[in-house]
Design an enzyme around this catalytic site. Sequence first.
Site, PDB file in Angstrom:
ATOM      1  N   GLY A 512      17.244  -5.088   1.364  1.00  0.00           N
ATOM      2  CA  GLY A 512      16.473  -4.431   0.554  1.00  0.00           C
ATOM      3  C   GLY A 512      15.524  -3.505   1.956  1.00  0.00           C
ATOM      4  O   GLY A 512      15.123  -3.835   2.288  1.00  0.00           O
ATOM      5  N   ASP A 629       1.927  -3.045  -6.604  1.00  0.00           N
ATOM      6  CA  ASP A 629       2.925  -2.467  -7.450  1.00  0.00           C
ATOM      7  C   ASP A 629       3.976  -3.163  -7.307  1.00  0.00           C
ATOM      8  O   ASP A 629       4.959  -3.555  -7.207  1.00  0.00           O
ATOM      9  CB  ASP A 629       3.521  -1.882  -5.211  1.00  0.00           C
TER      10      ASP A 629
END
Length: 823
Positions: A512, A629
């Site tokens: 990722g 986030d």
Amino acid sequence: MDILVFMIFVSYLLAHSFKLSIAADSLGLSQSISNNNNTLVSQNGRYELGFFTPGNSNKTYLGIWYKNIPVQKFVWVANRNNPINSTSNHALFLNSTGNLVLTQNNSFVWYTTTNQKQVHNPVAVLLDSGNLVVKNDGETNQDEYLWQSFDYPSDTLLDGMKLGRNLRNGLDWKLTSWKSPEDPSVGDVSWGLVLNNYPEYYMMKGNDKIFRLGPWNGLHFSALPEQVSNPFLNYEYVSNDDEIFFRYSIKINSVISKVVVDQTKQHRYVWNEQEHKWKIYITMPKDLCDSYGLCGPYGNCMMTQQQVCQCFNGFSPKSPQAWIASDWSQGCVRDKHLSCNRNHTNKDGFVKFQGLKVPDTTHTLLNVTMSIEECREKCLNNCSCMAYTNSNISGEGSGCVMWFGDLIDIRQFQEGGQDLYIRMFGAELDNIEEPGHRHKRNWRTAKVASAVILSCGVILVCIYFIFRNQRKTVDKQPDKSERHVDDLDLPLFDLPTISTATNGFSRNNKIGEGGFGTVYKGKLANDQEIAVKRLSSISGQGMTEFINEVKLIAKLQHRNLVKLLGCCIQGQQMLIYEYMVNGSLDSFIFDNDKSKLLDWSKRFHIICGIARGLVYLHQDSRLRIIHRDLKASNVLLDDNLNPKISDFGTARTFGGDQFEGNTKRIIGTYGYMAPEYAVDGLFSVKSDVFSFGILLLEIICGKRNRAYYHTDGTLNLVGQAWAAWKEDRALGLTDSNIDETYVVSEVLRCMHISLLCVQQNPEDRPTMASVILMLGSSEKELGEPKEPGFISKNVSSETNSITNPKGCCSSVNEVTISLLDAR
Ligand SMILES: *[C@@H]1O[C@H](CO)[C@@H](O)[C@H](O)[C@H]1NC(C)=O
Ligand SMILES: *[C@@H]1O[C@H](CO)[C@@H](O)[C@H](O)[C@H]1NC(C)=O
Ligand SMILES: *[C@@H]1O[C@H](CO)[C@@H](O)[C@H](O)[C@H]1NC(C)=O
Ligand SMILES: *[C@@H]1O[C@H](CO)[C@@H](O)[C@H](O)[C@H]1NC(C)=O
Ligand SMILES: *[C@@H]1O[C@H](CO)[C@@H](O)[C@H](O)[C@H]1NC(C)=O
Ligand SMILES: *[C@@H]1O[C@H](CO)[C@@H](O)[C@H](O)[C@H]1NC(C)=O
Ligand SMILES: *[C@@H]1O[C@H](CO)[C@@H](O)[C@H](O)[C@H]1NC(C)=O
Ligand SMILES: *[C@@H]1O[C@H](CO)[C@@H](O)[C@H](O)[C@H]1NC(C)=O
Ligand SMILES: *[C@@H]1O[C@H](CO)[C@@H](O)[C@H](O)[C@H]1NC(C)=O
């Protein structure tokens, strides 16, 4: 239950009428039913008896099903464990002694037994209730039936069917799951009454208790306070010398509803004629706190706390380390030992706790005539009596039940629930404890305990570092248990170790690209899997600063946060996390195949877990972390699909901003950012609440929320949800992959909560602490949401101009924006 939800049910009920059946509903002596060729149909046309072959199975069974319902229709199976080979000749007939006999090529497959009753001219009838009975012709007295299928339940409990025990002949009226949807043979899960002195219903998987309904307390089952005011079901509980059972009846005759036990849970379904689908009305066990014994002895399970398990006041975790690491199974122990009244200056007494599901009743004594005062006296005088309360809370309360040995499987309700008097050393007599006070105090105790551990941890870190560096080569694979003891130290990994683990940060190991760097999967020499986040060098922090910050993050420990295992400071700054086998939530909910793996109850569990993790970050972690986030790709799933929030603390630490405030550095993701944050750089716990609201919607709908109103006028997900909500068609937005599994009231409630979270004005949004209260209660009325942020057309042009600084990535929704100047 919400009025709204009830209205939705009522609307299902219209338009259902059966044609009266012309088929036979009874089988006489000279008749038979054979080879799928004919059936019995109840007079009201609702139920049918005959032979069936489930799915792709090659086996044939005799059973009863809903005649006009095409799916999940079987309610009873006669020869569950002895199926018929489809190719054979088989028949059901009634012989002259009143036995139903099922044969295959003239050999017996299944037959009924009769009691001692006189038989003359018997007949088998399929009644309107779905009960197949054998009786003497013309007999109307139920007690005189020769045999009935309701005495031998399969996996389905119908209106009027008894669940419990016949004390005269020992019949155990319990449900048992099918092995699989194509195999009706007896599966692992059962649901029935256990004859403790104070009897109660258990759901068992094999020999393990998985859920306890609790005893009947005169008004409701102890685990179901909301049962009292159910708008469409009546419950009846009967306990006498002949039998103990409960059964339900449906207040509205045209509603078709059933309770089914499957291999994991039990569901109450309601048939929705318009959609031609079963809808789940309630599922049990319904939440984490329903898991049997989750919190161990003397632990109290509270859905509304960020850590669901709390010790009762006067008790502390048996193993503080395990407790902080969210392993609650060892439970709690007394702060002060009982004196058992040998100490004349300070005797034992009882402390009253309120709003509870009472403990497991395996070791209890019951006396229904004793008063509560006698009960107390009797309990006090027996050293092994740990608690007592009224056995019947109806009216003034009556009867006495006493518990012997450890108290286990208790939960706290927000509303309703029962009193329990727990034995304590030196307690004031029957001290009244408000549940609210108790939470706070308990929590304080836990905080002190963890603070002590934390400060020890910090000292240990220093020692450990020195120690570790000296014997680095020998000690590359610290024993897990050793690490666990010093839970809060922070191992420093050296670069070669990490490099080897990740195959030299090979592309194949990359899993990722996060907001602050690239993430690699790795495997240490001891086979432990790790995730390594290589921070991009944006922070410009010094090494000491970095280590200090990392240590702060490492202190954050919660069941729903990804655990930081350590860091690496050689060359590049790296964070080492536990590896989550199942990857991130977005890889499930936005993928049509994988999202099938997350049924509604798993999604609800995930929603509650994320909420609790956030409350911990916002309120209870001493650091007051604002995530900034939160999004589906930052929620990871462990091997049991428990959610763990990742990337927390990085915004605070590496984004360079403290606490709430105003920032020029926007860290966040399109589609999830609260308007005041995206536009003005204002962030607070309420901007996380906004992101949570978006995430909640995405989990329900299985769709991503796009950032903006599209130029073609189509609405983004929030806009659609708002429109649907106002038009009372919110259920239409749910992911079709959870159609079969969602609980209507829970989905509507979650949708409601999500709209409250995404309101334009931050002050209108609830805190995460109120969100878990809302998630945990099916009764509380919620306020009407105001229009959400970000869906009106006049989004400022400044906002639209936000772009990814690197401008590299295909899907802008995916990418965390960092280092952006908002103005
Ligand atoms: C099937 O049903 C038909 C008419 O209902 C009947 O004529 C026939 O004998 C039956 N077959 C068997 C095998 O029972
Ligand atoms: C049923 O029988 C068919 C053909 O005989 C066979 O291919 C199939 O595997 C069988 N199905 C099951 C579930 O046993
Ligand atoms: C079922 O029928 C098949 C094919 O006729 C046969 O091979 C099998 O042995 C039968 N099974 C049973 C349990 O009678
Ligand atoms: C039952 O009889 C049928 C027809 O005679 C035959 O095909 C089948 O194999 C037999 N089944 C069993 C289980 O004996
Ligand atoms: C009827 O069936 C039962 C069960 O198979 C058997 O015990 C009984 O003897 C049968 N009665 C007659 C009259 O055949
Ligand atoms: C509980 O008490 C109420 C009122 O005193 C009584 O009517 C009811 O029968 C009792 N229930 C049981 C199960 O004993
Ligand atoms: C009795 O209680 C007093 C006061 O709490 C305590 O100091 C004493 O040690 C106790 N004695 C015993 C035998 O437990
Ligand atoms: C229940 O309590 C009453 C009153 O204390 C007592 O008379 C009776 O014997 C008790 N019953 C049993 C079964 O212990
Ligand atoms: C306390 O109660 C338990 C359970 O009924 C019983 O076995 C024990 O004998 C009692 N002890 C005393 C001292 O009465």
